[in-house]
Design a protein around this motif. Structure first.
Motif, PDB file in Angstrom:
ATOM      1  N   THR A 413     103.380   1.159 -34.440  1.00  0.00           N
ATOM      2  CA  THR A 413     102.361   1.757 -33.590  1.00  0.00           C
ATOM      3  C   THR A 413     101.748   2.955 -34.303  1.00  0.00           C
ATOM      4  N   SER A 414     100.445   3.035 -34.320  1.00  0.00           N
ATOM      5  CA  SER A 414      99.765   4.130 -35.031  1.00  0.00           C
ATOM      6  C   SER A 414      99.819   5.400 -34.193  1.00  0.00           C
ATOM      7  N   VAL A 415     100.695   6.314 -34.572  1.00  0.00           N
ATOM      8  CA  VAL A 415     100.822   7.611 -33.902  1.00  0.00           C
ATOM      9  C   VAL A 415     100.553   8.691 -34.938  1.00  0.00           C
ATOM     10  N   ALA A 416      99.508   9.460 -34.728  1.00  0.00           N
ATOM     11  CA  ALA A 416      99.104  10.494 -35.686  1.00  0.00           C
ATOM     12  C   ALA A 416     100.223  11.510 -35.868  1.00  0.00           C
ATOM     13  N   GLY A 417     100.557  11.777 -37.114  1.00  0.00           N
ATOM     14  CA  GLY A 417     101.596  12.739 -37.431  1.00  0.00           C
ATOM     15  C   GLY A 417     102.976  12.133 -37.544  1.00  0.00           C
TER      16      GLY A 417
END
Length: 670
Positions: A413-417
Motif C-alpha cells: 500500500t502506498s503510504v507516504a513516508g
C-alpha cells in the motif's frame, strides 16, 4: 425359538440405531468444537486490536488451546476407553462451553474501545487541531498523566481469553480420540472409513458456520449499542476497527452445551455392527463379558499403559508418521491461523471480507474431498499400501500447486513516508525521519499517530496533518480534507479518511489466489480419509485409542503450540508501523511490509512441507519391499482387524502402512 430370534433381531436393530445416534451426536460434537476453533482463529486480529498486543502474543493465546488439550490427551486416550466414552465426550462439550463463555468476559469487564485518532468524532469545525497548523500545538500527544496510564491495565484482560482457550482445549480433549475409537470398535471395518468421513465432514461444516459467524461479528462494531456508529471515523477495512468478537463466543458457548446432552443417554458399549445370527451375537456378548472380567481381575487400569506406550514408541512406521505429521502441521497451522491477516494485508480486504472468502472458497472443497475419500475407500476396498500412495502423491501434487501462489501478488500500500516518498517513489524500508517532508515539517504533526487518509493522487498519508491539509468539511466517516500541501495534483488537493484501495489488478490477483487455494484444498482433503485409516489400521486394536492420542499429543506439543508463536514473531518483524497507546507505548501493528509478509507466509510452510517428503518416500520404499500381515492375495484387501497376535515381528510388519500426512488434524484446524 422364534421368540428368541425376534428378541435378538430387535436387540440388534436397537444397538444399530444407537450407533447411528452416536454418529449423529459425535458429528454434532465435531461441528461444535470446530465451530469454536474456527471462530477463535478468525477473531485473532480483532483480539489483537482490542487489547493492543503483538501478533506473537496473539499466537501464544491461540496456541494455549493446545496447551489445555495436551494436559489430558494421553491419559484420556488411554483411560477413556476403559470408562464410559460417551459421557466423557459429553462432559468435554460442557467444559468447552464454559471456556467459550470465559473468553467473552473481557468485553463486559472493560470500558469502551478507544482507537487512536487525530480527528474529533464530533466534527467540530471550530477545533481543527488535527489539521496542519503552522507553529500550532497538537492536543493528541501521548499523555503522561499517571491516572490515565493506570487505565491501560485493562489491556491485561487478554488473560481471560488465554485461560478460556486453555479450558476449551481441555474440554475438546476426549472428542477426537474417544469418538473415533468408539466408531472403530463397534462399526464394520469396511463401514468405518465412510462413517469417519461423515464425522470429518462435520469438522468442515463447523468451520464453515464459524467463519460465517466470524464474518458477521467482524463487520459489527465492538461497542455497537452503546456508541453512535454514525460518529465513527473508521470502517471495517481500517486496521483500527474491532468487531463484536465477544458475541460469537457467547453463541459458541451455547452450542457446545446443547451438543453435550445426547451423549449422557448413550451406552458404554455396543455389539459389533454386522453381527447377524444368534451365534455371532452370543459370541460377541460372551467376549464382552470375558473382557470385563479380565479388567476386574487386574490390579488397576494402568497395568497396560507402559507396555502400550513402549509398543507404540518402538513402532518405526508409526513414529515416522508422527514425524511427518509434526512437520506438516507446523506448516498448516501457520497458514490457516494467519490467512485472514494475509488477505487483509496483501489484498487490502477487511477482516469480515477475508473471513467470508475463506469460508466460501476453502471449506466446501474440503468437505467434498472428505466425503469422496471415504467413498473411494469403501467402494474400491483400498489396501493400506494403496492408501499410503494415494496420500503421498495427492499431497505432492497439491504441494507443487502451492508455488503458483508466489505469482499472485500485490504491491505494498502506498503510504507516504513509509512505503513511498512524498513524491510517489517506492521505498523498500521504513525510515522514521522520512515521515516528515518539506510540505509538512512546519505543521507540528505527531509522527507516530496512525489515522490514515487517502489523497486524490492515489497515495495514502499517515494523517491529515502529515498530508498538509489545512481545512475540512463534513463529519464522521464522510469528512473531507482540503488544501493539502503534500498532495501533488493539478487541481484542488483533497483527501478522505482511510487507506486508498489497491485497485482492480489486485482484486483479480485475489480471485486467482482463492481459486488456487480451493483446488489445493480439495486435492489435499481427498487423501485425508485414506491416510487417516492408515493410521488407525496400523495400530493394534487395544492400542488404537492411545495411539491416536499420542499422535495428537505430539503434533500439538511440537506444532500446535510453538507454530503460532514463532510465526507470529516473524510476522511482527515485517511490521512497518505500530499503533500508539495513551502512554506512548506500542500497540497493535497498523501496516506490514506485504512483500516480506508474503515470503514468510508462503515460503516458510513450503520449506517445512518440502522436508516432510523425505521420510514419506522412505516409507513408500519400505512398504514396497514388505508383505503386510492379513493381506489377502485374492481380493487385494488388507484386513487388519481387531485380532493381532501381539508378537513383536507381526507388530513391526503391520506398521509398514503409514500415510504421509497428518490430514485430519491440519484440515480441521480451520
Amino acid at each position: 425359538m422364534a421368540e428368541i430370534e425376534k428378541r435378538l433381531e430387535t436387540h440388534r436393530m436397537r444397538c444399530l440405531s444407537k450407533l447411528k445416534m452416536f454418529l449423529l451426536a459425535i458429528t454434532c460434537a465435531f461441528v461444535s468444537k470446530t465451530l469454536s476453533g474456527s471462530y477463535m482463529n478468525s477473531m485473532l486480529t480483532q483480539i489483537e486490536r482490542q487489547f493492543n498486543i503483538p501478533t506473537s502474543l496473539v499466537g501464544f493465546i491461540n496456541g494455549s488451546f493446545e496447551i489445555g488439550n495436551l494436559l489430558l490427551i494421553i491419559f484420556v486416550s488411554y483411560f477413556g476407553t476403559k470408562l464410559h466414552r460417551p459421557i466423557l465426550i459429553g462432559v468435554g462439550c460442557v467444559v468447552m462451553g464454559l471456556g467459550c463463555f470465559l473468553q467473552s468476559l473481557p468485553h463486559f469487564l472493560m470500558g469502551r474501545y478507544e482507537y487512536e485518532s487525530t480527528v474529533s468524532v464530533s466534527g467540530n469545525l471550530s477545533s481543527n487541531s488535527f489539521l496542519c497548523m503552522e507553529n500550532g500545538t497538537q492536543t493528541f500527544r501521548p499523555t503522561e498523566d499517571p491516572s490515565e496510564c493506570v487505565k491501560e491495565v485493562k489491556s491485561l484482560m487478554w488473560i481471560y481469553v488465554l485461560v478460556g482457550n486453555i479450558i476449551r482445549g481441555i474440554g475438546e480433549t476426549p472428542i477426537m480420540p474417544l469418538g473415533i475409537s468408539y466408531i472403530e470398535d463397534f462399526a464394520k471395518s469396511e463401514n468405518s472409513p465412510l462413517y469417519i468421513g461423515f464425522v470429518e465432514t462435520g469438522a468442515i461444516i463447523g468451520p464453515l458456520i464459524g467463519l460465517l459467524l466470524a464474518s458477521f461479528c467482524a463487520n459489527v462494531y465492538v461497542d455497537t449499542g452503546s456508541v453512535n456508529t454514525d460518529d465513527l471515523t473508521i470502517t471495517p477495512t481500517d486496521t483500527r476497527w474491532v468487531g463484536a468478537w465477544w458475541f460469537g463466543f457467547l453463541i459458541c458457548a451455547g452450542v457446545n452445551v446443547l451438543t453435550a446432552i445426547p451423549f449422557f443417554f448413550l451406552p458404554k458399549t455396543l455389539p459389533k455392527e454386522g453381527l447377524k445370527n444368534n451365534a455371532d451375537i452370543i459370541k460377541n456378548d460372551k467376549e464382552e463379558k470375558q473382557r470385563e472380567a479380565v479388567k476386574k481381575e487386574k490390579d488397576g487400569i494402568t497395568k497396560d499403559f507402559l507396555p502400550f506406550m513402549k509398543s507404540l514408541l518402538c513402532n518405526p512406521i508409526y513414529m515416522l508418521f508422527i514425524l511427518i505429521s509434526i512437520v506438516q502441521f507446523n506448516a498448516f497451522v501457520n497458514m490457516f491461523t494467519f490467512m485472514p491477516k494475509y488477505l487483509e494485508q496483501q489484498y487490502g480486504k477487511s477482516a469480515s471480507e477475508a473471513i467470508f472468502l475463506i469460508g466460501i472458497y476453502n471449506l466446501p472443497p474440503i468437505c467434498i474431498g472428505y466425503i469422496a475419500g471415504g467413498l473411494i475407500m469403501k467402494k474400491f476396498k483400498i489396501t493400506v499400501k494403496q492408501a499410503a500412495h494415494i496420500g503421498c502423491w495427492l499431497s505432492l501434487i497439491e504441494y507443487l500447486l502451492h508455488f503458483l501462489c508466489f505469482l499472485m501478488i500485490c504491491d505494498n500500500t502506498s503510504v507516504a513516508g513509509i512505503t513511498t516518498t512524498y513524491k510517489g517513489i517506492q521505498q523498500d524500508l521504513y525510515v522514521e525521519n522520512t515521515i516528515l517532508a518539506d510540505c509538512n515539517k512546519d505543521c507540528n504533526c505527531p509522527i507516530k499517530m496512525w489515522d490514515p487518509v487517502c489523497g486524490n493522487n492515489g497515495v495514502s498519508y499517515m494523517s491529515a496533518c502529515l498530508a498538509g491539509c489545512e481545512t475540512s468539511v463534513g463529519t464522521g466517516i464522510n469528512m473531507v480534507f482540503q488544501n493539502c500541501s503534500c498532495i501533488q495534483t493539478s487541481g484542488n488537493s483533497s483527501a478522505v479518511l482511510g487507506l486508498c484501495d489497491k485497485g482492480y489488478d489486485c482484486s483479480m490477483m485475489l480471485q486467482y489466489f482463492l481459486i488456487l487455494s480451493a483446488i489445493g484444498s480439495f486435492i489435499y482433503s481427498l487423501s485425508a480419509i485414506p491416510g487417516y485409516m492408515v493410521l488407525l489400521r496400523c495400530i493394534k486394536p487395544e492400542e488404537k485409542s492411545l495411539g491416536v492420542g499420542l499422535h495428537t499429543f505430539c503434533t500439538r506439543v511440537f506444532a500446535g503450540i510453538p507454530a503460532p508463536i514463532y510465526f507470529g514473531a516473524l510476522v511482527d518483524s515485517t511490521c512497518l508501523h505500530w499503533g500508539m497507546l495513551k502512554c506512548g507505548e506500542s500497540g497493535a501493528c497498523r501496516i506490514y511490509d506485504s512483500t516480506n509478509f508474503r515470503y514468510i507466509y508462503l515460503g516458510l510452510p513450503a520449506a517445512l512441507r518440502g522436508t516432510s517428503y523425505i521420510p514419506a518416500f522412505l516409507i513408500l520404499i519400505m512398504l514396497k519391499k514388505r508383505l503386510l500381515p492379513g493381506e489377502n492375495a485374492s481380493s487385494g484387501t488388507v484386513l487388519i482387524e481387531a485380532k493381532v497376535t501381539g508378537k513383536e515381528n507381526d507388530c513391526k510388519d503391520m506398521h509398514q502402512n503409514s500415510k504421509v500426512l497428518n490430514d485430519g488434524e491440519s484440515k480441521t484446524k480451520l
